[in-house]
Structures are given as structure tokens and as C-alpha cells.
Design an enzyme around this catalytic site. Structure first.
Site, PDB file in Angstrom:
ATOM      1  N   THR A 160       0.889  -1.160   0.000  1.00 22.14           N
ATOM      2  CA  THR A 160       0.000   0.000   0.000  1.00 22.14           C
ATOM      3  C   THR A 160       0.929   1.213   0.000  1.00 22.14           C
ATOM      4  O   THR A 160       2.034   1.153   0.568  1.00 22.14           O
ATOM      5  CB  THR A 160      -0.930   0.048   1.236  1.00 22.14           C
ATOM      6  OG1 THR A 160      -0.144   0.259   2.399  1.00 22.14           O
ATOM      7  CG2 THR A 160      -1.731  -1.240   1.403  1.00 22.14           C
ATOM      8  N   HIS A 161       0.513   2.271  -0.651  1.00 23.62           N
ATOM      9  CA  HIS A 161       1.363   3.471  -0.798  1.00 23.62           C
ATOM     10  C   HIS A 161       2.741   3.111  -1.391  1.00 23.62           C
ATOM     11  O   HIS A 161       3.742   3.753  -1.047  1.00 23.62           O
ATOM     12  CB  HIS A 161       1.590   4.180   0.548  1.00 23.62           C
ATOM     13  CG  HIS A 161       0.344   4.410   1.334  1.00 23.62           C
ATOM     14  ND1 HIS A 161      -0.358   5.593   1.305  1.00 23.62           N
ATOM     15  CD2 HIS A 161      -0.348   3.587   2.160  1.00 23.62           C
ATOM     16  CE1 HIS A 161      -1.426   5.494   2.091  1.00 23.62           C
ATOM     17  NE2 HIS A 161      -1.439   4.291   2.620  1.00 23.62           N
ATOM     18  N   SER A 283      19.225   0.199 -24.560  1.00 22.82           N
ATOM     19  CA  SER A 283      19.522   1.631 -24.570  1.00 22.82           C
ATOM     20  C   SER A 283      20.649   1.873 -25.558  1.00 22.82           C
ATOM     21  O   SER A 283      21.514   1.010 -25.754  1.00 22.82           O
ATOM     22  CB  SER A 283      19.951   2.051 -23.162  1.00 22.82           C
ATOM     23  OG  SER A 283      20.864   3.123 -23.228  1.00 22.82           O
ATOM     24  N   ASN A 291      14.983  -2.440 -20.999  1.00 19.78           N
ATOM     25  CA  ASN A 291      13.894  -1.504 -20.659  1.00 19.78           C
ATOM     26  C   ASN A 291      12.501  -2.059 -20.996  1.00 19.78           C
ATOM     27  O   ASN A 291      12.340  -2.710 -22.022  1.00 19.78           O
ATOM     28  CB  ASN A 291      14.096  -0.186 -21.422  1.00 19.78           C
ATOM     29  CG  ASN A 291      15.335   0.538 -20.950  1.00 19.78           C
ATOM     30  OD1 ASN A 291      15.695   0.461 -19.781  1.00 19.78           O
ATOM     31  ND2 ASN A 291      16.008   1.221 -21.870  1.00 19.78           N
ATOM     32  N   TYR A 323     -29.124  17.342 -36.500  1.00 19.86           N
ATOM     33  CA  TYR A 323     -27.765  17.069 -36.999  1.00 19.86           C
ATOM     34  C   TYR A 323     -26.946  18.351 -37.043  1.00 19.86           C
ATOM     35  O   TYR A 323     -27.457  19.420 -37.379  1.00 19.86           O
ATOM     36  CB  TYR A 323     -27.841  16.460 -38.418  1.00 19.86           C
ATOM     37  CG  TYR A 323     -26.472  16.266 -39.029  1.00 19.86           C
ATOM     38  CD1 TYR A 323     -25.687  15.170 -38.682  1.00 19.86           C
ATOM     39  CD2 TYR A 323     -25.947  17.200 -39.923  1.00 19.86           C
ATOM     40  CE1 TYR A 323     -24.414  15.004 -39.221  1.00 19.86           C
ATOM     41  CE2 TYR A 323     -24.671  17.037 -40.466  1.00 19.86           C
ATOM     42  CZ  TYR A 323     -23.911  15.936 -40.102  1.00 19.86           C
ATOM     43  OH  TYR A 323     -22.664  15.775 -40.628  1.00 19.86           O
TER      44      TYR A 323
HETATM   45  N1  ARG Z   1     -19.694  12.723 -43.161  1.00  9.14           N
HETATM   46  C1  ARG Z   1     -20.913  13.184 -42.564  1.00  9.14           C
HETATM   47  C2  ARG Z   1     -20.903  12.847 -41.067  1.00  9.14           C
HETATM   48  O1  ARG Z   1     -20.168  11.976 -40.676  1.00  9.14           O
HETATM   49  C3  ARG Z   1     -22.081  12.522 -43.209  1.00  9.14           C
HETATM   50  C4  ARG Z   1     -23.371  13.218 -42.966  1.00  9.14           C
HETATM   51  C5  ARG Z   1     -23.410  14.478 -43.756  1.00  9.14           C
HETATM   52  N2  ARG Z   1     -24.658  15.122 -43.546  1.00  9.14           N
HETATM   53  C6  ARG Z   1     -24.828  16.411 -43.884  1.00  9.14           C
HETATM   54  N3  ARG Z   1     -25.993  16.899 -43.647  1.00  9.14           N
HETATM   55  N4  ARG Z   1     -23.860  17.140 -44.364  1.00  9.14           N
HETATM   56  O2  ARG Z   1     -21.574  13.458 -40.323  1.00  9.14           O
END
Ligand code: ARG
Length: 435
Positions: A160-161, A283, A291, A323
């Protein structure tokens, strides 16, 4: 060939347009090479859904599937090209289909978006890769248990430690890592259920008016069910990936600590483990050096994986629903984390098999102070005094520590998970359930 969103205004061959293309595509077209088979599988299932919805005829569907299979064959030979001007695999695949079948190729892009395509391909890839990682981790656990069995009754100091503490054994040392790894493997169940929902059919993130059967699509692709709300799909991008890479980081942390132990215990100061020459390097200036570079770089692989966690944490912070192109960059940390963990688990197999415990040094290091706590315990058992008093008596009279050998002391331990009874058969039963 054109992009899926080819502009009708502006000059796409201008210098600026080219620079923006290079910036936005980045290395995505290279990373996508890994995902091609999954995008093809999802495309075939999507084409079937379009046929079911009477958007594609059976002949058109058959042609598309034939085209997708052809791409798979080209890809397997390493000859399927995704060029930066294609942007991504989705476009390269569609361009190939259109090049081969003309308008039929174009028809597949109904009721879908690259947003659900990329997510579906990534999740299918993650499912496959996670299985590979778990299989490798099981092998490492197996090897650790076999080391524990081979050196079942070899004593070893416990620290320990980083200071000598109590008696331990090589079996308890190796068994501890095996059990932790098995707990980690078992912990994948919840994670797997997050990955195992199909995003296909959520299109840009809000579904489609085409009457597609998302439940059937999910089943055909081997997902347990579809992601229910279309909006969940893009919300889950990066969120699932973060938990996945956190999981991989937790797994690599087990190997990281094991590597640290091996580095320490194989050093001249300890001499507990001899390491095979093959896993050591020399080395350039000190002829005597042996190593432990392999073990050191194993630790560093864990640091890298943890860096990928940080990348995912920051990439998804502050993104609202829907997205965002930022999400494209969630691909690389996942792919690299998988590459790193697989390399790391392989290296763990090499390192563990290269260890030969040195019985003489191990026994010599088991000096009597390791038995001090048990000597106090003996007074509690035999003289009925409190542990506090017994502790003080032993501290003031270290000569009362029994002069037993570490091997004799080992036999004094009987409870499950102790140096004398590391519970290897219980560990093996758990391992069998994981295989
Ligand atoms: N290469 C893009 C990604 O991985 C694909 C999707 C693109 N979609 C877009 N609306 N530009 O997100």
C-alpha cells in the site's frame, strides 16, 4: 461524378470552394473506408424497404443489391475508392450505382439522408468492434487466471502506498486483474443495449413520409429494435460514442495499472518478475539496460484512449438537437479508440506471457513485518484483547511477530479471496459464463 447536394449556383471549382471542401471533408473519406461494408448492408436493407413500399420494383431492387455486392467485392480487394471530392462513402457508393445503372442508382436515395446512413453504419461497426474487444479481453482474463493457477502458492509482498504492507501471492495479484477485467466485460451489457438500436429510417432526423417499416429494417440489420423517436437518432450521436469510448478507457485503465505493476515488479529494485527479452528494448548508450518499453507504451495507449473521451466530451457539448456537421468528427475518436484498445489487449497478452515470477526474490522480499497485522490479529484471537491493544503491543514488541516463513503464513489464510485461497475456481466459473 457529383456530390449528392451538387450546387447549381456559384463556382464549385473556385479556389475558395476547393479549400472549403478540403476543410469540411478533412480525413472523413479515409475513415469511411472502414465503414463501407456497413453502409452497404444498410443500403441493401433500405432498398428492400423501398421495394416493400413500392418505390422500387423488384427488378430495380435486385439490380441495386447486385451493385452493392459488386462494391463489396471491390472494397474487399482494397480497390474501392472514396475521393475527397466524393466527400464520403455514401456519395461514392451512390455514384458507383448511378454509374452502373443510371437512374436506378439514383432512386435509392429516397426516404434517407446521410445523417441516418452514417449513424447506422457507425453503430453496426461499433457492435462488431465491441464484440472483438470483448473476445480479446476474455483471452487476457483467461491468461491471467492461468498464471494465477501456475503460481498458485507463490508468496509475494502486498503493497500500500508503494510500501510493503501485508502478505499476498502471485495468484492473488493476477487473480485481481482477471476479476476486474471480467467485471469490465460484464459491464458491456448495458453499453451494448445503447448501441443496439437502429437509426435507419430516421432520415435527416425527423423521419420520412415514405411508408417504410423501420422495425423490419432494424431486425434485418441485427439490431434489437429501432431507435423510437427520429429525433433521438441525432441526439444519440456522440452520446452513445462518448459512453462507448469511456467504457474502452475504463477497460484500458485495467491494463494500464497492470503494466505499471509489471514495470515496477520487474525492475532491479524488486526483481519479482523476469521479463522475456522479446518484450524489452535496450539503450543506445547503456549496454546493460533492459527496458520495459512495451509496458510503458501500453500505459500510454490508455492515455490516448482517455484523450479520445475528452474529444467526444467537448465535441458534443452545447450542441442542440438535430444534426450538426460537428458530429462528423465523432467518428475518428471512436475508430482510434477501438484500434488502440485492440492493440493494447494484444500487447497485454504478449506482456503477461513474458512474465516469469522469480520465486527466490519473491520469498526473500516477504520479510516478517508483512505479518505484523496478522500477529496483532493472533493476539486478538488467542488472548481475547482488543485489536487496538494488540496493535500497540506488536508495534512496541516487533520480536513478537512470528518467525514463520511466507509459505507457512500463506497456509494460515483460508477465506475466499485471500493470499492462500485466491478463489481461482470461482473466477474460472465466472469466466466460463463470459465465453
Ligand atoms: N460525413 C458526414 C458525417 O459523418 C455525413 C453526414 C453528412 N450530412 C450532412 N448533412 N452534411 O456526419
Amino acid at each position: 461524378m457529383s456530390k449528392l447536394w451538387e450546387k447549381t449556383t456559384g463556382d464549385s471549382s473556385s479556389d475558395l470552394a476547393k479549400k472549403v471542401e478540403a476543410f469540411t471533408v478533412g480525413n472523413d473519406y479515409i475513415l469511411d473506408q472502414r465503414l463501407v461494408p456497413y453502409d452497404l448492408a444498410a443500403s441493401a436493407v433500405h432498398a428492400e424497404a423501398l421495394m416493400d413500399a413500392e418505390i422500387l420494383s423488384e427488378t430495380e431492387y435486385n439490380q441495386i443489391v447486385e451493385g452493392l455486392e459488386e462494391i463489396h467485392d471491390i472494397w474487399k480487394k482494397g480497390e474501392f475508392q472514396i475521393r475527397p471530392e466524393d466527400e464520403d462513402m455514401h456519395t461514392a457508393i451512390e455514384n458507383h450505382l448511378t454509374g452502373k445503372f443510371g437512374d436506378i442508382g439514383k432512386k435509392i436515395h429516397a426516404g434517407r439522408s446521410r445523417n441516418d446512413q452514417v449513424l447506422t453504419a457507425v453503430r453496426l461497426y461499433e457492435k462488431d468492434m465491441l464484440q472483438l474487444v470483448l473476445q480479446s479481453a476474455v483471452q487476457v482474463a483467461e491468461l491471467l487466471i492461468s498464471i494465477a493457477e501456475t503460481y498458485q502458492s507463490l508468496p509475494m509482498p502486498g503493497f500500500t502506498h508503494t510500501r510493503k504492507a501485508m502478505l499476498s501471492s502471485v495468484a492473488l495479484w493476477a487473480g485481481g486483474y482477471a476479476e476486474l477485467l471480467m467485471m469490465q466485460i460484464k459491464g458491456a451489457d448495458g453499453l451494448y443495449s445503447l448501441i443496439n438500436r437502429s437509426p435507419l429510417g430516421t432520415a435527416a432526423g425527423f423521419g420520412t413520409t415514405f411508408p417504410i417499416n423501420r422495425e423490419k429494417e432494424a431486425e434485418k440489420l441485427g439490431f434489437s429494435q429501432p431507435i423510437i423517436c427520429a429525433t433521438t437518432a441525432q441526439l444519440s450521436r456522440g452520446w452513445v460514442e462518448l459512453q462507448l469510448v469511456q467504457y474502452l478507457s475504463a477497460m484500458s485503465s485495467v491494463v494500464n495499472r497492470l503494466a505499471s505493476d509489471v514495470i515496477q515488479f520487474s525492475s532491479e529494485a524488486y526483481g519479482f518478475f523476469d521479463l522475456d527479452e522479446a518484450v524489452c528494448t535496450g539503450s543506445s548508450i547503456m549496454p546493460q539496460k533492459k527496458n520495459p518499453d512495451l509496458a510503458e507504451l501500453m500505459r500510454a495507449r490508455h492515455s490516448r484512449i482517455t484523450g479520445h473521451v475528452a474529444a467526444l466530451q467537448t465535441l458534443t457539448a452545447n450542441l442542440g438537437s438535430g444534426y450538426h456537421r460537428d458530429l462528423q468528427l465523432t467518428k475518428e475518436p471512436v475508430i482510434q479508440a477501438f484500434d488502440n484498445i485492440l492493440e493494447l489487449l494484444d500487447a497485454a497478452l504478449w506482456l503477461i506471457s513474458s512474465i516469469t515470477p522469480n520465486p527466490e526474490n519473491l520469498r526473500r522480499a516477504c520479510t516478517p513485518e508483512l505479518f505484523a497485522a496478522e500477529a496483532a490479529g493472533g493476539l486478538v484471537m488467542n488472548e481475547g484483547i482488543s485489536f487496538r491493544d494488540a496493535y500497540r503491543i506488536i508495534k512496541e514488541n516487533p520480536e513478537r511477530i512470528p518467525k514463520s516463513t511466507p509459505d507457512e503464513m500463506l497456509k494460515e489464510y483460508s477465506h475466499l479471496g485471500s493470499p492462500g485461497n485466491p478463489g481461482l475456481s470461482a473466477l474460472k466459473k465466472e469466466l466460463d459464463k463470459l465465453c
